[in-house]
Motif scaffolding. Structure first.
Motif, PDB file in Angstrom:
ATOM      1  N   SER A  29       0.809  -1.222   0.000  1.00  0.00           N
ATOM      2  CA  SER A  29       0.000   0.000   0.000  1.00  0.00           C
ATOM      3  C   SER A  29       0.842   1.273   0.000  1.00  0.00           C
ATOM      4  O   SER A  29       0.309   2.365  -0.170  1.00  0.00           O
ATOM      5  CB  SER A  29      -0.953   0.001   1.197  1.00  0.00           C
ATOM      6  N   SER A  53      -2.689   4.835  -3.514  1.00  0.00           N
ATOM      7  CA  SER A  53      -4.062   4.717  -3.021  1.00  0.00           C
ATOM      8  C   SER A  53      -5.037   4.236  -4.089  1.00  0.00           C
ATOM      9  O   SER A  53      -6.169   3.855  -3.766  1.00  0.00           O
ATOM     10  CB  SER A  53      -4.547   6.064  -2.507  1.00  0.00           C
ATOM     11  N   ASN A  73      -5.507  -2.937  -2.274  1.00  0.00           N
ATOM     12  CA  ASN A  73      -4.438  -2.953  -1.273  1.00  0.00           C
ATOM     13  C   ASN A  73      -4.659  -4.027  -0.217  1.00  0.00           C
ATOM     14  O   ASN A  73      -3.689  -4.553   0.335  1.00  0.00           O
ATOM     15  CB  ASN A  73      -4.313  -1.580  -0.624  1.00  0.00           C
TER      16      ASN A  73
END
Length: 122
Positions: A29, A53, A73
């Motif tokens: 992430s 993101s 993620n």
């Protein structure tokens, strides 16, 4: 660190494929992700990239409007949905991860996976 690409195959022109890249060994992430491709006898080229993101994406002109990059993620995966495939999309497709970047510059990627082969027949 491992990036495992999958989902390649043989498809007719106009068809679709969805590539996936499974990541392990690093904090997924925190990394921008990119897809690149290399056709036989040609240099590797940028295809698409996505920020950490998933809120920002970047596409090569050759695939804009046909390909979509995304990421999950929680699952530590990035995907490349390829629609309206053309014979010129035939290549080995590679995923890559960058700690501080997403975009077309190969040198800024820290980790690379092995390729998955895509063949588009006319």
């Amino acid at each position: 660190v491992q990036l495992q690409a999958s989902g390649g195959g043989l498809v007719q022109a106009g068809g679709s494929l969805r590539l996936s890249c499974a990541a392990s060994g690093f904090t997924f992430s925190n990394y921008g992700m990119g897809w690149f491709r290399q056709a036989p006898g040609k240099e590797r080229e940028f295809v698409a990239a996505i920020n950490w993101s998933g809120g920002s994406t970047y596409y090569a002109d050759a695939v804009k409007g046909r390909f979509t990059i995304s990421r999950d993620n929680a699952q530590k995966r990035t995907h490349l949905q390829m629609n309206s495939l053309k014979p010129e999309d035939t290549a080995g497709y590679y995923c890559a991860a960058s700690r501080n970047y997403y975009g077309p510059a190969e040198i800024k990627y820290d980790y690379w996976g092995q390729g998955t082969k895509v063949t588009v027949s006319s």
